[in-house]
Design a protein around this motif. Structure first.
Motif, PDB file in Angstrom:
ATOM      1  N   GLN A   1       5.354  -5.185   8.629  1.00  0.00           N
ATOM      2  CA  GLN A   1       6.491  -4.445   8.104  1.00  0.00           C
ATOM      3  C   GLN A   1       6.029  -3.444   7.051  1.00  0.00           C
ATOM      4  N   LEU A   2       6.359  -2.179   7.256  1.00  0.00           N
ATOM      5  CA  LEU A   2       5.974  -1.136   6.308  1.00  0.00           C
ATOM      6  C   LEU A   2       6.845  -1.256   5.067  1.00  0.00           C
ATOM      7  N   PRO A   3       6.250  -1.507   3.886  1.00  0.00           N
ATOM      8  CA  PRO A   3       7.066  -1.648   2.663  1.00  0.00           C
ATOM      9  C   PRO A   3       7.867  -0.382   2.373  1.00  0.00           C
ATOM     10  N   GLU A   4       9.029  -0.560   1.780  1.00  0.00           N
ATOM     11  CA  GLU A   4       9.881   0.585   1.446  1.00  0.00           C
ATOM     12  C   GLU A   4       9.133   1.595   0.580  1.00  0.00           C
ATOM     13  N   LYS A   5       8.335   1.098  -0.366  1.00  0.00           N
ATOM     14  CA  LYS A   5       7.596   2.000  -1.245  1.00  0.00           C
ATOM     15  C   LYS A   5       6.584   2.840  -0.477  1.00  0.00           C
ATOM     16  N   ALA A   6       6.075   2.304   0.622  1.00  0.00           N
ATOM     17  CA  ALA A   6       5.069   3.029   1.405  1.00  0.00           C
ATOM     18  C   ALA A   6       5.676   4.158   2.224  1.00  0.00           C
ATOM     19  N   ARG A   7       7.004   4.219   2.254  1.00  0.00           N
ATOM     20  CA  ARG A   7       7.672   5.276   3.022  1.00  0.00           C
ATOM     21  C   ARG A   7       7.958   6.501   2.165  1.00  0.00           C
ATOM     22  N   MET A   8       7.526   6.460   0.905  1.00  0.00           N
ATOM     23  CA  MET A   8       7.786   7.557  -0.007  1.00  0.00           C
ATOM     24  C   MET A   8       6.785   8.700   0.208  1.00  0.00           C
ATOM     25  N   LEU A   9       7.101   9.837  -0.404  1.00  0.00           N
ATOM     26  CA  LEU A   9       6.265  11.017  -0.264  1.00  0.00           C
ATOM     27  C   LEU A   9       4.975  10.918  -1.060  1.00  0.00           C
ATOM     28  N   GLY A  10       5.055  10.385  -2.271  1.00  0.00           N
ATOM     29  CA  GLY A  10       3.891  10.376  -3.161  1.00  0.00           C
ATOM     30  C   GLY A  10       2.897   9.276  -2.826  1.00  0.00           C
ATOM     31  N   LEU A  11       1.947   9.076  -3.739  1.00  0.00           N
ATOM     32  CA  LEU A  11       0.898   8.071  -3.559  1.00  0.00           C
ATOM     33  C   LEU A  11       0.967   7.060  -4.698  1.00  0.00           C
ATOM     34  N   GLY A  12       1.169   5.784  -4.369  1.00  0.00           N
ATOM     35  CA  GLY A  12       1.208   4.724  -5.377  1.00  0.00           C
ATOM     36  C   GLY A  12       0.033   3.797  -5.188  1.00  0.00           C
TER      37      GLY A  12
ATOM     38  N   ASN B   1      -6.026  -8.283   8.850  1.00  0.00           N
ATOM     39  CA  ASN B   1      -5.772  -8.265  10.298  1.00  0.00           C
ATOM     40  C   ASN B   1      -6.934  -7.728  11.117  1.00  0.00           C
ATOM     41  N   GLN B   2      -7.838  -6.995  10.495  1.00  0.00           N
ATOM     42  CA  GLN B   2      -9.030  -6.467  11.172  1.00  0.00           C
ATOM     43  C   GLN B   2      -8.715  -5.726  12.479  1.00  0.00           C
ATOM     44  N   PRO B   3      -7.809  -4.753  12.434  1.00  0.00           N
ATOM     45  CA  PRO B   3      -7.515  -3.998  13.656  1.00  0.00           C
ATOM     46  C   PRO B   3      -8.583  -2.932  13.902  1.00  0.00           C
ATOM     47  N   GLU B   4      -8.552  -2.370  15.099  1.00  0.00           N
ATOM     48  CA  GLU B   4      -9.441  -1.246  15.413  1.00  0.00           C
ATOM     49  C   GLU B   4      -8.806   0.083  15.039  1.00  0.00           C
ATOM     50  N   ALA B   5      -7.486   0.099  14.884  1.00  0.00           N
ATOM     51  CA  ALA B   5      -6.768   1.309  14.465  1.00  0.00           C
ATOM     52  C   ALA B   5      -5.398   0.895  13.947  1.00  0.00           C
ATOM     53  N   VAL B   6      -4.791   1.778  13.163  1.00  0.00           N
ATOM     54  CA  VAL B   6      -3.426   1.576  12.659  1.00  0.00           C
ATOM     55  C   VAL B   6      -2.535   2.625  13.321  1.00  0.00           C
ATOM     56  N   PHE B   7      -1.309   2.210  13.685  1.00  0.00           N
ATOM     57  CA  PHE B   7      -0.370   3.127  14.352  1.00  0.00           C
ATOM     58  C   PHE B   7       0.977   3.085  13.647  1.00  0.00           C
ATOM     59  N   SER B   8       1.646   4.243  13.572  1.00  0.00           N
ATOM     60  CA  SER B   8       3.031   4.279  13.097  1.00  0.00           C
ATOM     61  C   SER B   8       3.767   5.440  13.740  1.00  0.00           C
ATOM     62  N   MET B   9       5.055   5.261  13.944  1.00  0.00           N
ATOM     63  CA  MET B   9       5.927   6.383  14.278  1.00  0.00           C
ATOM     64  C   MET B   9       6.217   7.116  12.961  1.00  0.00           C
ATOM     65  N   ASN B  10       5.962   8.403  12.932  1.00  0.00           N
ATOM     66  CA  ASN B  10       5.961   9.256  11.748  1.00  0.00           C
ATOM     67  C   ASN B  10       4.722   8.966  10.887  1.00  0.00           C
ATOM     68  N   TYR B  11       4.411   9.921  10.034  1.00  0.00           N
ATOM     69  CA  TYR B  11       3.204   9.855   9.210  1.00  0.00           C
ATOM     70  C   TYR B  11       3.561   9.434   7.788  1.00  0.00           C
ATOM     71  N   PHE B  12       2.767   8.512   7.236  1.00  0.00           N
ATOM     72  CA  PHE B  12       3.016   8.010   5.894  1.00  0.00           C
ATOM     73  C   PHE B  12       1.750   8.180   5.047  1.00  0.00           C
TER      74      PHE B  12
ATOM     75  N   GLY C   1       4.693  15.129   6.631  1.00  0.00           N
ATOM     76  CA  GLY C   1       3.702  15.662   7.549  1.00  0.00           C
ATOM     77  C   GLY C   1       2.956  16.874   7.011  1.00  0.00           C
ATOM     78  N   TYR C   2       3.362  17.344   5.836  1.00  0.00           N
ATOM     79  CA  TYR C   2       2.680  18.476   5.186  1.00  0.00           C
ATOM     80  C   TYR C   2       1.986  18.030   3.897  1.00  0.00           C
ATOM     81  N   SER C   3       1.847  16.730   3.693  1.00  0.00           N
ATOM     82  CA  SER C   3       1.245  16.200   2.480  1.00  0.00           C
ATOM     83  C   SER C   3      -0.215  16.628   2.367  1.00  0.00           C
ATOM     84  N   ILE C   4      -0.717  16.625   1.136  1.00  0.00           N
ATOM     85  CA  ILE C   4      -2.084  17.054   0.901  1.00  0.00           C
ATOM     86  C   ILE C   4      -3.096  16.208   1.663  1.00  0.00           C
ATOM     87  N   ASN C   5      -2.798  14.905   1.852  1.00  0.00           N
ATOM     88  CA  ASN C   5      -3.825  14.051   2.464  1.00  0.00           C
ATOM     89  C   ASN C   5      -3.763  13.998   3.984  1.00  0.00           C
ATOM     90  N   ILE C   6      -3.030  14.921   4.619  1.00  0.00           N
ATOM     91  CA  ILE C   6      -3.093  14.980   6.087  1.00  0.00           C
ATOM     92  C   ILE C   6      -4.508  15.341   6.553  1.00  0.00           C
TER      93      ILE C   6
END
Length: 394
Positions: free
Chosen positions: A31-42, A56-67, A93-98
């Motif tokens: 579950q993506l935390p509510e705080k992680a859906r914000m624009l800034g970086l915490g 979880n040791q995944p090979e990749a992370v996936f999400s609908m929309n970019y966070f 989607g226009y954030s500096i860290n894209i």
């Protein structure tokens, strides 16, 4: 491949999960935390996301929309972050860290891809949206019984408190009546144009930066890959234009035909439309698409080129699609064969009249659109294309 799926209430959530399973991949839900859906970086939130990845040791992370915070955690973990942007406007989607090296950002609007690519962003890719005919298309044994002649499922963006009304109120209180006159003239001009968006290029910087609408101006840094003019156009003007366009077209159509509207506000009025209120995405909406002779798509104006999810799902449900012109349609579908587009409101009325009285042609186009979705635009096909980019096999 083992994927960590950052879960939130996105429309296509179950279709994506099912497609990954069909492709032979394993998804672990987090579950993506509510705080992680914000624009800034915490920092604390990024650390928590990083720990989730480590556990979880995944090979990749996936999400609908970019966070942005998910990207920071993936960058630390040195793991690919695959995101599929399906909302518009979507400022994150226009954030500096894209530009983070972990990112594989897919956007459904080719205009966004072109805009960011032109600025040197190498982590952005174009991927149109998809549909799941196995879930939403009628079975061959299902009898064809139409409930509606013309239907539209979507928002009217006429809520009492919106950015446009807020801007107008504050500008007038500040004595900036020129601002109001200018944007109203700009809105009027844009309403006459289909397939071209002149808003951001025509906005004076003083209006975009006035602060009379409480959209995030992104003053915390000058390094975002967009401008105040784009932000103002997408969030203030485009919603207003879409509201006017949808209401006016529904008024024109309902003056001649029976038109059924499904929107959140059951009290909303658009000409003589029959307003049924909200339609459930999973169950009711596909049935509406299947049982309407004509399904309307009236795109949100901030979508410059892209094909909205609604349009893909209309065709994926076997429905006949009548839509405004969007350039990306011509990359994937043939007008008059898979779907029909209108050039202006009068053209929309004429084409609605024609296809309501030409049942065989209308049915043939609907069947062709469904076949094209099944061949090229399922979730399995699209996600396989994305993973091929990530693994370097495209």
């Amino acid at each position: 491949m083992k994927l960590l799926y950052m879960d939130w209430n996105s429309f296509c959530r179950q279709d994506v999960l099912t497609a990954f399973e069909h492709l032979g991949h394993t998804c672990v839900l987090s579950q993506l935390p509510e705080k992680a859906r914000m624009l800034g970086l915490g920092k604390q939130t990024i650390d928590e996301l990083y720990q989730t990845i480590r556990e979880n040791q995944p090979e990749a992370v996936f999400s609908m929309n970019y966070f942005p915070m998910v990207s920071e955690a993936c960058e630390q973990a040195k793991i690919p972050y695959i995101s599929w942007i399906y909302d518009n406007p979507y400022m994150k989607g226009y954030s500096i860290n894209i530009i983070n090296s972990c990112n594989y950002i897919f956007t459904f609007d080719s205009a966004m891809y072109q805009e960011l690519s032109a600025q040197g962003v190498q982590t952005i890719y174009y991927a149109p949206l998809a549909a799941n005919p196995e879930r939403i298309a009628p079975s061959e044994a299902e009898p064809l019984a139409f409930r509606h002649d013309i239907s539209f499922v979507g928002a009217l963006y006429d809520e009492d408190h919106n950015f446009y009304d807020e801007f107008v109120k504050n500008a007038r209180q500040a004595g900036k009546h020129y601002y109001v006159g200018y944007i109203d003239a700009l809105i009027k001009a844009q309403l006459q144009l289909y397939g071209t968006n002149l808003l951001a290029a025509s906005l004076p910087a003083e209006i975009a930066q006035s602060g009379f609408a409480s959209i995030n101006p992104w003053t915390e840094t000058n390094s975002y890959f967009t401008t105040p003019e784009n932000i103002f156009a997408d969030n203030v003007l485009c919603r207003r234009i879409t509201s006017l366009e949808r209401k006016r077209l529904l008024e024109k159509l309902s003056a001649r035909f029976s038109v059924d509207l499904y929107t959140r506000d059951k009290k909303a009025v658009a000409g003589s439309c029959h307003n049924h209120g909200y339609a459930d995405y999973t169950k009711e909406m596909p049935e509406i698409f299947r049982t309407s002779r004509i399904n309307l798509n009236i795109s949100l104006k901030s979508i410059k080129n892209g094909i909205p999810l609604r349009a893909m799902e209309i065709m994926g449900a076997g429905g006949f699609l009548l839509t405004n012109y969007q350039p990306d349609f011509l990359l994937h579908f043939e007008p008059g064969v898979d779907f029909v587009y209108y050039e202006n409101m009068e053209d929309a009325v004429e084409k609605a009249a024609y296809y309501l009285s030409h049942e065989e042609e209308r049915a043939r186009i609907a069947a062709s659109g469904l076949n094209k979705i099944r061949q090229y635009h399922t979730y399995e096909a699209r996600l396989a294309e994305m993973l091929a980019v990530v693994t370097g096999q495209h």
